[in-house]
Every structure is written in structure tokens, then in C-alpha cells.
Design a protein around this motif. Sequence first.
Motif, PDB file in Angstrom:
ATOM      1  N   ALA A   1       0.826  -1.205   0.000  1.00 46.08           N
ATOM      2  CA  ALA A   1       0.000   0.000   0.000  1.00 46.08           C
ATOM      3  C   ALA A   1       0.864   1.261   0.000  1.00 46.08           C
ATOM      4  CB  ALA A   1      -0.937  -0.010   1.204  1.00 46.08           C
ATOM      5  N   SER A   2       1.887   1.258   0.842  1.00 41.69           N
ATOM      6  CA  SER A   2       2.787   2.423   0.895  1.00 41.69           C
ATOM      7  C   SER A   2       3.520   2.614  -0.427  1.00 41.69           C
ATOM      8  CB  SER A   2       3.788   2.250   2.034  1.00 41.69           C
ATOM      9  OG  SER A   2       3.135   2.169   3.275  1.00 41.69           O
ATOM     10  N   SER A   3       3.898   1.500  -1.065  1.00 41.16           N
ATOM     11  CA  SER A   3       4.619   1.582  -2.336  1.00 41.16           C
ATOM     12  C   SER A   3       3.751   2.190  -3.419  1.00 41.16           C
ATOM     13  CB  SER A   3       5.090   0.195  -2.765  1.00 41.16           C
ATOM     14  OG  SER A   3       6.009  -0.332  -1.845  1.00 41.16           O
ATOM     15  N   VAL A   4       2.497   1.739  -3.517  1.00 38.77           N
ATOM     16  CA  VAL A   4       1.606   2.284  -4.542  1.00 38.77           C
ATOM     17  C   VAL A   4       1.378   3.771  -4.306  1.00 38.77           C
ATOM     18  CG1 VAL A   4      -0.770   2.241  -5.417  1.00 38.77           C
ATOM     19  CG2 VAL A   4       0.463   0.109  -5.055  1.00 38.77           C
ATOM     20  N   LEU A   5       1.161   4.158  -3.055  1.00 33.54           N
ATOM     21  CA  LEU A   5       0.948   5.568  -2.744  1.00 33.54           C
ATOM     22  C   LEU A   5       2.176   6.410  -3.063  1.00 33.54           C
ATOM     23  CD1 LEU A   5      -0.910   5.131   0.669  1.00 33.54           C
ATOM     24  CD2 LEU A   5      -1.903   6.002  -1.449  1.00 33.54           C
ATOM     25  N   GLY A   6       3.362   5.846  -2.861  1.00 32.09           N
ATOM     26  CA  GLY A   6       4.580   6.606  -3.112  1.00 32.09           C
ATOM     27  C   GLY A   6       5.038   6.584  -4.555  1.00 32.09           C
ATOM     28  N   LEU A   7       4.830   5.458  -5.238  1.00 31.71           N
ATOM     29  CA  LEU A   7       5.342   5.319  -6.602  1.00 31.71           C
ATOM     30  C   LEU A   7       4.445   5.945  -7.653  1.00 31.71           C
ATOM     31  CD1 LEU A   7       6.590   1.613  -6.429  1.00 31.71           C
ATOM     32  CD2 LEU A   7       7.965   3.690  -6.302  1.00 31.71           C
ATOM     33  N   TYR A   8       3.159   6.019  -7.361  1.00 27.79           N
ATOM     34  CA  TYR A   8       2.213   6.563  -8.345  1.00 27.79           C
ATOM     35  C   TYR A   8       1.395   7.667  -7.683  1.00 27.79           C
ATOM     36  CZ  TYR A   8       3.528   2.030 -10.199  1.00 27.79           C
ATOM     37  OH  TYR A   8       4.250   0.948 -10.627  1.00 27.79           O
ATOM     38  N   PRO A   9       2.007   8.823  -7.476  1.00 30.24           N
ATOM     39  CA  PRO A   9       1.354   9.881  -6.690  1.00 30.24           C
ATOM     40  C   PRO A   9       0.234  10.607  -7.419  1.00 30.24           C
ATOM     41  CG  PRO A   9       3.494  10.623  -7.479  1.00 30.24           C
ATOM     42  CD  PRO A   9       3.384   9.178  -7.854  1.00 30.24           C
ATOM     43  N   THR A  10       0.203  10.559  -8.751  1.00 26.35           N
ATOM     44  CA  THR A  10      -0.804  11.303  -9.500  1.00 26.35           C
ATOM     45  C   THR A  10      -1.746  10.351 -10.220  1.00 26.35           C
ATOM     46  OG1 THR A  10       0.463  11.431 -11.557  1.00 26.35           O
ATOM     47  CG2 THR A  10       0.911  13.109  -9.874  1.00 26.35           C
ATOM     48  N   GLU A  11      -2.892  10.862 -10.608  1.00 21.85           N
ATOM     49  CA  GLU A  11      -3.861  10.050 -11.344  1.00 21.85           C
ATOM     50  C   GLU A  11      -3.287   9.606 -12.683  1.00 21.85           C
ATOM     51  OE1 GLU A  11      -8.205  10.727 -13.411  1.00 21.85           O
ATOM     52  OE2 GLU A  11      -7.852  11.587 -11.425  1.00 21.85           O
ATOM     53  N   GLY A  12      -2.470  10.464 -13.295  1.00 26.33           N
ATOM     54  CA  GLY A  12      -1.848  10.095 -14.563  1.00 26.33           C
ATOM     55  C   GLY A  12      -0.901   8.914 -14.416  1.00 26.33           C
ATOM     56  N   ASP A  13      -0.118   8.899 -13.327  1.00 24.99           N
ATOM     57  CA  ASP A  13       0.776   7.765 -13.081  1.00 24.99           C
ATOM     58  C   ASP A  13      -0.016   6.474 -12.879  1.00 24.99           C
ATOM     59  OD1 ASP A  13       3.040   9.353 -13.235  1.00 24.99           O
ATOM     60  OD2 ASP A  13       3.019   9.811 -11.091  1.00 24.99           O
ATOM     61  N   LEU A  14      -1.092   6.558 -12.108  1.00 28.19           N
ATOM     62  CA  LEU A  14      -1.920   5.385 -11.856  1.00 28.19           C
ATOM     63  C   LEU A  14      -2.548   4.870 -13.146  1.00 28.19           C
ATOM     64  CD1 LEU A  14      -3.665   6.631  -8.586  1.00 28.19           C
ATOM     65  CD2 LEU A  14      -2.074   4.722  -8.729  1.00 28.19           C
ATOM     66  N   ARG A  15      -3.036   5.786 -13.966  1.00 30.66           N
ATOM     67  CA  ARG A  15      -3.671   5.377 -15.218  1.00 30.66           C
ATOM     68  C   ARG A  15      -2.651   4.744 -16.160  1.00 30.66           C
ATOM     69  NH1 ARG A  15      -8.310   6.653 -18.030  1.00 30.66           N
ATOM     70  NH2 ARG A  15      -8.104   6.408 -20.294  1.00 30.66           N
ATOM     71  N   SER A  16      -1.464   5.325 -16.257  1.00 32.54           N
ATOM     72  CA  SER A  16      -0.433   4.775 -17.139  1.00 32.54           C
ATOM     73  C   SER A  16      -0.048   3.368 -16.704  1.00 32.54           C
ATOM     74  CB  SER A  16       0.800   5.680 -17.127  1.00 32.54           C
ATOM     75  OG  SER A  16       0.489   6.949 -17.646  1.00 32.54           O
ATOM     76  N   PHE A  17       0.075   3.185 -15.406  1.00 34.81           N
ATOM     77  CA  PHE A  17       0.421   1.855 -14.894  1.00 34.81           C
ATOM     78  C   PHE A  17      -0.678   0.850 -15.202  1.00 34.81           C
ATOM     79  CE2 PHE A  17       0.314  -1.388 -11.577  1.00 34.81           C
ATOM     80  CZ  PHE A  17       1.617  -1.865 -11.641  1.00 34.81           C
ATOM     81  N   ALA A  18      -1.942   1.232 -14.990  1.00 33.88           N
ATOM     82  CA  ALA A  18      -3.060   0.322 -15.245  1.00 33.88           C
ATOM     83  C   ALA A  18      -3.130  -0.044 -16.720  1.00 33.88           C
ATOM     84  CB  ALA A  18      -4.367   0.965 -14.784  1.00 33.88           C
ATOM     85  N   VAL A  19      -2.948   0.921 -17.603  1.00 34.76           N
ATOM     86  CA  VAL A  19      -3.001   0.656 -19.044  1.00 34.76           C
ATOM     87  C   VAL A  19      -1.867  -0.275 -19.465  1.00 34.76           C
ATOM     88  CG1 VAL A  19      -2.753   1.711 -21.321  1.00 34.76           C
ATOM     89  CG2 VAL A  19      -4.218   2.785 -19.608  1.00 34.76           C
ATOM     90  N   ALA A  20      -0.649  -0.009 -18.947  1.00 34.46           N
ATOM     91  CA  ALA A  20       0.496  -0.851 -19.307  1.00 34.46           C
ATOM     92  C   ALA A  20       0.305  -2.278 -18.799  1.00 34.46           C
ATOM     93  CB  ALA A  20       1.782  -0.248 -18.735  1.00 34.46           C
ATOM     94  N   THR A  21      -0.224  -2.419 -17.599  1.00 35.31           N
ATOM     95  CA  THR A  21      -0.439  -3.757 -17.040  1.00 35.31           C
ATOM     96  C   THR A  21      -1.521  -4.507 -17.799  1.00 35.31           C
ATOM     97  OG1 THR A  21       0.200  -2.937 -14.859  1.00 35.31           O
ATOM     98  CG2 THR A  21      -0.969  -5.033 -14.939  1.00 35.31           C
ATOM     99  N   ALA A  22      -2.617  -3.824 -18.119  1.00 33.73           N
ATOM    100  CA  ALA A  22      -3.716  -4.467 -18.833  1.00 33.73           C
ATOM    101  C   ALA A  22      -3.300  -4.918 -20.223  1.00 33.73           C
ATOM    102  CB  ALA A  22      -4.908  -3.515 -18.926  1.00 33.73           C
ATOM    103  N   ALA A  23      -2.351  -4.219 -20.824  1.00 29.93           N
ATOM    104  CA  ALA A  23      -1.910  -4.551 -22.177  1.00 29.93           C
ATOM    105  C   ALA A  23      -0.841  -5.638 -22.206  1.00 29.93           C
ATOM    106  CB  ALA A  23      -1.380  -3.301 -22.879  1.00 29.93           C
TER     107      ALA A  23
END
Length: 554
Positions: free
Chosen positions: A48-70
Motif C-alpha cells: 500500500a505504501s509503495s503504490v501511494l509513493g510510486l504513483y502519486p498522480t492520477e496520470g501515473d496510476l492510469r499509465s500503470f493500469a493501461v500498461a499492465t492491462a496490455a
Amino acid sequence: MSAVTAPEKVGRGQYAGTARLVRLALRRDRIQLPVWLFALAALQAFSASSVLGLYPTEGDLRSFAVATAASPVALATNGLVSGYSVGAVLASQIVMPLSLAAGLMTTLLVVRHTRQNEETGRAELVEAAVVGRRALLTAALVVAVGANMVLGLINVVVLVAEGLPFAGSVALGAAVAGAGIAFAAVAAVTAQVTDSARTANGLAGAALGVAFLLRAVGDMTGTVTENGTRVASSWPTWLSPIGWAEQVRSYDDNAWWVLALPVLFALTVGSVGFALTERRDIGSGLVPTRPGPARASGLLPTPLGSAWRIQRTILFWWAFGIAVLAVVYGAIADQIDDFLGEGEQVADMMEQLGGGTTDMVDAYFAAIFGMMAIAVAGYAVQALLRMRGEETAGRLEPVLATALSRPRWMLAHVGLVVSGIVVLQALTGAATGLAYGLVTDDVPGKVVHLTGAALVFVPAIAVVAAVVVVSFGGVPAWSTGLSWGVLAACLIFGFLGPLLGLPQVVRDLSPFTHVPAVPAAEVTAAPLVLLATIAVVVIAVGVVLFRRRDITSS
């Protein structure tokens, strides 16, 4: 052995003594269960701490989700993508491994309090008192269900403390607990099939592996929807308890109805387990033990041959698991830049795990090899603790009553395990190099390069093995806890130390800290020679201590 009798009518007498057996099981597990729960809670908090620290913005979270889904490989190794909120990204990373760990914890627990009790003769003594036929299995399942409910509650507390929504946190905790409870029922059946706790654990582990593969195939062959941030799994996922935990879609849909699936599964399969207990004798399994060959191998009477007979199954299963993971990690290496996204925090994390290099692929391999080396150290701990198992089961004393000396017996096991460490590390590098070479059109070069890099970790793993040897030789009653504790310390101090910001003096307590971060760093011989020397000396001390102490039993 008495003849098999017809099943008696189920009544309250069948469960007599259950409460006392529950208390006994909790007393036996007063250390193991809290360690499991604490470790899984720490993993949850760290993630939980890693996700909060590594992806601080909505754009970072979205980019990660798109890359993982693909990425099919990312879906197979991480989990189902279902949205790009902080909670949804966390769930995509943690639900699968937590469910797998909960299943492992639960299957070991149920087999330990059922089949292992029968194998050691404790169950027959217990059931000679006023104890019902179903009490032993009922007590094991009560403890297993309770442990998973506590695990789910701890997850909720940790996640809410991290600031995540309450409803999604409850859904995630319940999903993980449901997966663990489903596998408790699986272990209840496997414990009836065979007369060996080792085989029962192996069958339950195979069921865990099948569940993982079904989930992975279902996620990989699913359909990406909603602008690439959500995956609709295909039908194989719905055949897996781990897949059910994912399909709750915590922090997204919070599909509460899915939680009924593991409950129905556990009730149905658990009922099968209860029915099977009444159709066999105490100490026996439904499948009769296969007779061995008429003539034993010429190596079996030797120390090395006997040790190989005891150790070979563990090595084969670890080799299979290591090979599968290594191939997956090698196949994803060329996608690592896209997979990690563009966030500076992610790059910093990978640099820390990879020894400070800015080359993301080399840093990735350094981090993967460090993690896999700790996994191989887990093999060394498990395999060497088989010596303690032989002692507590009463099989060691008759062996040592022959002309076989204690040092020869111990060194046969130690030599095989050290050889196994080398084989598993070579397999790690070769399998990773093969998969990476296939996607980069350079199989021979990558196999040679990465195999050499993986073998660099052998001296550090040997130090962990040496600690197991000396604890078994000096303090056998504490050897299991000490050995696994040292391995956990190596994981926290050595591998996760940079991310946790631990002082260098603390990180230096782990032998893995002193291994060059290959292939990102140059190999220097001095620390490797020093680690190897320490391992040899500590092993020698363990042999001397074992030679001077008494043989004990359970």
C-alpha cells in the motif's frame, strides 16, 4: 490395524472434544500463525505504501493500469486490472499474491493438524480418549477459518489506516480470507487421500498451482475494456478460488455476491473431506501406499543415497517453480520500461533495488536475481530442516545406531542441499536468459551472461544454509523458528532495506547486501570469497555441535 467399519450415523458424539482440540492446535501454532499473519500484514502495508509513493498522480496510476492491462505477462504475474484508483491499482498487485499465500498458510495448517498428527501417532492417542471421529478435522478447519478471518480483518485495518476506502478494504480482506478458506477445504480432502503429510501437502500445493494457472490463463485471455484500464477475464478464471478473489474487484465494483463462491466451495469440498474420514482407518489413506521395488538401489544404503531419497522431491518441486518464474520474468524484461511507466519514483525504486544503475533492464535483472536468490535460500532452509524432521520422527536414531557417523550423515544432506543451491541458481539464470534471449534474438549470449550473474549469489545463500546447519546442530528445538527468521531478516534487511530506508549497518547484517548487484554491477571476488569462507566455517561449527549433543524426538 482394525478393519474398516461402516460409517456411523453423524451426531454430536462425532464432534466430541472439538473445543479441546482447537485449543491444542492454537497452542501448537502459537508462534507459526502469528508469524504468518504478521508477515502477510507487513506485505500488505508495504504494498500500500509503495503504490501511494510510486504513483502519486492520477496520470501515473492510469499509465500503470493501461500498461499492465496490455501486458499478458503482467496480468499473469500480478493480477487482474480493474480501474486506476489507488485502491484498484493496489488490488491488482496484492490480491493474487495474498490469496496464494493465504492458501499456502491454510493448507499447511490443515495438514499439520490432521494427516501429520496421524503420521506421528498423536491422532491415535488422542482418539483413544473421548474424542469424536470428526473432531480432529473439525478442529483443524475451525482454526484455519479463524486464521483467515483474522487475516482479512488485519488487511482491513491496514488498508483503512493507509487512507483507503472502507468498503473496498472490507471487500479485499474478505476476498483474501475467502480464498484461504476454500483451500482449507482442499487440504481437508488431500489429508484423507494419502498416509503421508508430505504427499498431502504436495497434492494441496498442486491444487494451488492449478488454481494459479487457471487464473493466469483466464486473465491473459481476457478482454481489455474501458479505455484500457479494465480487464474482463475469460472463463478459466472463474474455475479458480484465486480468480474469485480477483473478481470481487475491490475498490471498483466491490462485487459482494462473488464472496458466496468460496463459501459454497468450502462447504461442498469440506463435506467430502468429512465423508472420507469415515471410510478409512486412522493412520491410513484412501490410496494405499505403493510398494517399493523388490531390490533397493545400490546407493540407498549409503549416506548420500539415503539423503538423496529424502531430499529429491523438494528439489524437483523447487526446480519446477523456479523455472516457471524465471521464464516469466525473462519474457517481460524487454517491456520493463513501458511496464514501469514514466514516473520518477518508479525509476528511483528500481535503481535502488538494482544497485544504483540507471539502465532499467540491468536494474530489473539485478532486482529479480536478488529476489530469486532469497527464494532459493528458502529452498535451502526447507531442505536442511528435513534433518530435524528425521530426528523428531524417530527415524534418525536407528540410522545412527549403525556404523554411520553423525558427521557423514549430516554432511551428506548439506552437500546435496548446497549442490541443489547451485543447480537452482544456474536454472534461474538459464531460464531467464532463454526467455529474454528469445524476445531479443540472442539466446546463447543471454543464457551465458545471466546464468553467470545468477551464480554470483550462491555464497550468500550458502551463508543462510550454514545458519540452518548450526541452529540444528546447537539448538534443535529452536532451529525451525531461527532458520525461517533469518531468512525473513535477509528479505527485509537485504532486499527491501534500500526501499525501507534502513541504515547501512542494519542492511549489512544480510549476506545478500554484500553480493554485487549483477548484472548491473561488476563482480568482485573478495566479498564472495569471504561469504563462502564464513559458510564453510559455520557449517563446520554446526557439525561439531551436532556431534556433541543428544538425539531428541518429538
